[in-house]
Structures are given as C-alpha cells and as structure tokens.
Design an enzyme around this catalytic site. Sequence first.
Site, PDB file in Angstrom:
ATOM      1  N   HIS A 154       2.855  10.737 -29.264  1.00  0.00           N
ATOM      2  CA  HIS A 154       3.660  11.486 -30.243  1.00  0.00           C
ATOM      3  C   HIS A 154       2.964  12.780 -30.687  1.00  0.00           C
ATOM      4  O   HIS A 154       3.125  13.233 -31.820  1.00  0.00           O
ATOM      5  CB  HIS A 154       3.999  10.624 -31.468  1.00  0.00           C
ATOM      6  CG  HIS A 154       4.820   9.422 -31.163  1.00  0.00           C
ATOM      7  ND1 HIS A 154       6.193   9.468 -31.045  1.00  0.00           N
ATOM      8  CD2 HIS A 154       4.474   8.139 -30.919  1.00  0.00           C
ATOM      9  CE1 HIS A 154       6.656   8.259 -30.755  1.00  0.00           C
ATOM     10  NE2 HIS A 154       5.625   7.433 -30.675  1.00  0.00           N
ATOM     11  N   ASN A 197      11.817   4.833 -33.175  1.00  0.00           N
ATOM     12  CA  ASN A 197      12.116   5.654 -32.001  1.00  0.00           C
ATOM     13  C   ASN A 197      13.611   5.911 -31.919  1.00  0.00           C
ATOM     14  O   ASN A 197      14.398   5.340 -32.678  1.00  0.00           O
ATOM     15  CB  ASN A 197      11.642   4.961 -30.719  1.00  0.00           C
ATOM     16  CG  ASN A 197      10.131   4.930 -30.578  1.00  0.00           C
ATOM     17  OD1 ASN A 197       9.444   5.822 -31.044  1.00  0.00           O
ATOM     18  ND2 ASN A 197       9.625   3.896 -29.935  1.00  0.00           N
TER      19      ASN A 197
END
Length: 803
Positions: A174, A247
């Site tokens: 990320h 997510n």
Amino acid sequence: MPHQPDTSSSDAADVAARSAARNTDSGPAQIPLQATDDPAARKAASTNALAASMPHNSLKPLEHGVEGGLSTNAGLTSEPDHPDTLASTLSEPEATAKTGAGAAPGFNANTGVLDRVRVDSTGQTLTTNQGVKIADNQNSLKQGVRGPVLLEDFILREKLTHFDHERIPERIVHARGSGAHGTFECYEDLSDLTIAAPFQAAGKKTPVFVRFSTVQGERGSKDTARDVRGFAVKFYTDEGNWDLVGNNIPVFFIQDAMKFPDLVHAVKPEPHHQMPQAASAHDTFWDFVSLMPESTHMLMWVMSDRGIPRSYATMQGFGVHTFRFVNAEGTSVFVKFHWTPLAGTHSLVWDEAVKISGADPDFHRRDLWERIESGAFPEYELAVQVFTEEQAESFSFDILDATKIIPEELVPLRPIGRMTLHRNPDNFFAETEQVAFCTAHVVPGIDFSNDPLLAGRIHSYVDTQISRLGGPNFHEIPINTPLAPVHNNQRDGMHRQNIPRGRVSYEPNSLGGGCPFQAGAVQGFMSVPARAQAKEEQIKIRAKPEKFADHYTQAKLFFESQAPHEQAHIAAAFRFELSKVTVPAVRERTIAMLRNVSDSLATSVAHGIGMRTLPAALPKAIDNPAAPEVDQSPALSLLARPGDGSVKGRKVAILVADGASPDGLHAVQAALLEQGAVGRFVGPHIGPVALSDGSEVDADASLENSPGFLFDGLVLPDGEEAVAMLSRDGHAAEFVRDQFRHCKPILVLGASQTLLVESGIPMLEDDSALIVTEVGDDEAVQQFLTALGQPRNFARETDPPVV
C-alpha cells in the site's frame, strides 16, 4: 552463393528455444527440449520440468481438522536436473573477487567473499531465524481450530515482524496512496446493536480521513495497475480512533496471516532482477497462487474489472473480515462492513488502463483531488451484514475464512450511514504519507472475530508503523492524534511530542492520586468473553477448520454471477497474466485450478495462451463440500450498482479546431458544468482556436498532451473546415477510436460524422451511447448526458477489437 541457413524443423525449434529463453516478460506455450546445450534454454526447460513435477499441492487436504493439525507433514520437494535451475542468474560463473563463483548447494557459509552470505535451501527444511525447524508454515497457533490465535506463537510473530521491517521507509504494501478528509453521518441510532460512538444517534457526524492505495507497487508506481486497492477509513470518534482498514475486494488471497509474507514476496518484483513493478503477471506470483488453491476466489475478483477501477470515487470498499458489534449489555453479533459509492461501481477496460498508465500515472490521485477541489465530493454509503453465531454455524462456509463472502441473498445489506470526502489534505507527506492505520485500533462496541488472518494483522500493523514512522510515538503525529483525550503511562521513545507533568508513570499509584486509572467495564473497552465455540476440544493446534477446505465454490459463484462482458474480461485478464509467465508448467497448473471454477473459462484462457489440451482439474482439498445456499448473486456484478446517474466529476473532451461551428459547443460545455462535470476544449494545440463566426475559444488541452482515453466522453464539432483539419491529424482519429473501443459515449454534431467514417467506427443500431445529431438538438445533448452517467455500452466490445 551466400550461405543459406539450415531451416530444418529441429534447427528451427532449437533457434526458437534459444531465442525464447532470453526473454523475461513472456514465453512460448511449450518449451522445446532440443536445445539442452544452450544454458538459457536448458534452464528454461529444466525450470519447467521442476515446476511440472509438482502439478498440485497434495498436502492441502491434510491441513484441516484436528487429525491434520496433530500430525503435520513434511513439505513437498522436487530435485532439479541441473544446478543452474535454481540459480538466480545464469551469469553466476562471471565471478569477481567480491561476488565469488556462486553458492555451494545446500550450504550457508559465513566467511570471505559474498559466498559467505549466499544461502541455497535445496533439500533443507524451514527454520526460524534461530535455527529451529518449523513443523507447520501454513497455520497460526490457535486455541482450537476455530479459536483465537495465541500470543505465544513465536513463529508467526517472528515472521510478521521481519516482514514488517523489510522496507525503509515506505510502506511494504500500500505504498502508493491518496488521501482525503471527510465526514461520516449516521442514518439511525444503532445502540441496540453496538455502543460504537459513530452509531449512537441519527445524524451524528464523525470526522474521517480516508486513504486509498494500490498494494503491490512502490510509491512511484502507476495508479492504474491491475491490483487490489486499499480502502482505509480512520474515524476520529469521541471514544477514540477507530480504523476500518479494508480493500475494494471483500475477500483475500490467503486464510491465515502465516502466509502473508509469502504472498507479498511472491507478488512483488522478483528478487533476482526486481521486475516487474506493480504487476502480478510474472512467474513467482502464479507459482505461489497455483499451489494455494484458497487463492482462487480472490483471483476471480482481481482478474475481473474490479482490479482496474475507473476512480476511487466509483470503487466499493469492504472490511474483508468478520467483526463484532457489541451493545451495552455485552451482547454481540457478527458484522461485515461494505462501502458503496453513490456514483456507482465503474471500472476501466484493460486497453484503456495500459494507455492511461503511460499518459498519466497519477490518474486516480488526480481524479480524487480534482473532484474534491471542484465540489464534486465522492460519497459512499456504509452498509453492514449483521448475523448471529447461530446463523454463522448454519452457513455452508466458515465466517472466519477471509477467502469467503456472505452472499447478500443470505444476509442482506443494511445501510447505516454515509461518508462524504470534502477536503483535500494541506500537505501530502504530513497527512497522507504519515497517516497510520491499524486493525487493532478499535473503540468500545467494535470487537474482533477469531479470523486467523485478522489476528496477524492486529499484530503486524502496529509493528510496521513503529518501523516506518520512526518509533513508538507515531500516534502523536497530528494526522494520527485522536479527538478523544489521551492519558496513559507511556513515556519517552523517539519523536515524543507530549510533555507529561509529575513523577508518576505507572499504575497503580498513590503519588499521582491513582491517576490515570482504569475505566472499568462500564466505560472501558472490553473484549467479548464468549467466542464462537469450536466443536472439538480446545487444544493448542496449528490447523484450519474443515470448511476452510472448500476453495472453489465461491470462486464459481463469483464467475457465474458476472455479466457476459465481465466474464470475457476475466478470461482476457488471465490470458494476459499467464502469457507473461515464462514457465509453462505454472501456466498449466493455473489452468488446472481454473477447471474447478469453470471449464469454459479454463478453455478460453488455455486457447489464448496456446495450450492445445486442457490439463486435468487440480485435486480438491475436499471432495464433497457443503452445498452452497446461493448459486448466483447478481450483486457481485459491477452492473448491480450503476449509481445515481450523476455525471459529477466526469471529464468530457470537446474537440475543436479552426473553423468549428460555435453552435452546440458552448451549450454542451454549460450543460456539463451545470451537472458537475467538466467539458474541456481539446484542440490541435493549446491556446486560441478561431470559430466559424469569428469568435474564439481557448483550448486548455491538446490532442497530443491529453489523449482520448483520459476522458469519460467525447463531443465532436460541426464545421466543415474544422472537420477537415481534424481529419488531417492522426491524433484525432486515435481519439475517436479509443473512445469507441473503450465503450464511452460520443456526441457527434453535424459534419463531424466524417470523422467516424475515417476512423472506421461502425454504426451499430443498438449503440445508445453513440449519438449522431444536427446542432441544436437539446434532446440529443440530454441523451449524451444520460449515457455519460450510466455504465459503458459494452455491446460495442469485440475480442479482438474491430476498431
């Protein structure tokens, strides 16, 4: 006469094998074995043979239940037929005094040249960093197969801690992200379900900070890679900070945090040459997932259009794991969290995503920033699936398994609030880069389930933040500080900001009047004492529940629930990814895995990568899984959430050139702006463009610097002179073709019909997004705006494309 090369079939195959073995981004459908005297070709053939020797993971059926947990098996191994097979590089013999000549097989030296630190693990068992052999590398240590993960699991903690510290200083995953501030507003009082602060009254507003991100790529990678997207929300509640870290896909690749470092190592650039960046289309990823059949469901989602969203504003979000709501009486229910964009769920197509990544790698970041700056605020509805332990026990799947969803037909979504992102950060580093999310950051009223993947995240995220942000005081960085007051006995450490008064830094104490003192059960956070009960005796064990063994039922559910064009996109994505794999045996294993999902999908993918015969389906870890409650779920298709029809935040290209008729152009731009969209005049160059009535428009984009695939729609102008000029510019034809190929709406005014013909655009009778009209037709403009706010017209799509 000049020498004529021998072109016999065997020589041609030899040359082909030698040539193919020198590529690192793709490979032939089959590797010929004739060229064994060539090192590169020999390595390719040997690598393929080694992979083929392990056609499936035969240990998977043995991982489940008490018996499997009490008697774990040695891992599968295969012997290569040549030492070069396991080498990182064929250039090992090119030795220097520093590099040495390569690692001795199965030996770890620690003196002299760099050979002292090279490790070859051929024939060796896994160990901890202290040399202790690891019996089970698949499961965390739990109190019973469905019990909580235990803190004493030193193997899990060592593995995750090392993984958390593998990057300096960016996030290991990320790393590429974008953030925004906003507000969450609750729809109703949910105190019957939870005492969580954001849900205690209708209309209650809670500040939030949201960070969207890709997973694989580094900070400088592209936004539009095929990847999972992070969707992390920090609620600054009056009871402390709550981080809902999820997510854009509701499931994950693995079932246990023990495998997370392996997953990320496999999907990251391959360590010997650090390629490819921000891409899963390479050998090590597909080698791993084809040996981990629980990944199949997640692969369906990532290979679908979900893997390439149009924007963060048109992307769903999910909490992924099962959590708990807890009310004031201590009664708990299970809950799953869903974010749904009010603008609808829309994605890119692959051709478009690839082109955008070259023209604007900041496409999603720019879109989010521009939407907020222009007042087209992204909005998302938060909904929950709430269910009891008794319901959970009755499901055909296990709610502790992060590779499974709960179909909406089984537990409907209950909308509970809306989030609006309305403020951009002042400074990217201070806010977006330094924000620290953690699944362990919960408030009273929110609690955990025994999901073994969630348990690992609870440990791992805090450890990662300590490494990345320089120490234990990352919570004092302004973006991370809560609105609720903070009082504890934590002291010192790097980058400490607070200056505590007094001499007391312990509890209990009398010298500080007993303060700060524990809140007690009435006010403080309490873990739910009653957990989901395992059916077996609560022994300490490394194993998975039996229901975790069903790896394919929900993957099949997802595929069968997609629209025809979505299924075609999934097949094309697998085809592309596997065509980049250089080891045919890995491709074959993946096709064998797909056969357990859909033979039509497996056949389509196999045909696309030159595989003439389908391999047998991979053996299943469980022969007779429980019958699913739902065989098809329309809610799993992106088309199920088209949005509210709004065009806010959309961008439309209005092509102009000298001699263009002003009629219609200003009206379309005004109509777009009125509805929150942006119409940009795009000319052969930026700057003034003379219209046919003598007036001018100022083109703020050019055909060269702003290609068609960056826009959501296209308007072509009237005016013979302008059309003739655009016809002589190849960029204009590319502009039109890309808009058509990517199934976007096109408004064609008057004379510009010529541009359609010259660009080879077919006039389809059912193409509601291709509007050809004379200037001044208000109904046609409205039809264009309607098409702009709807899903794309995929009826145009062909494979391969005709335009």
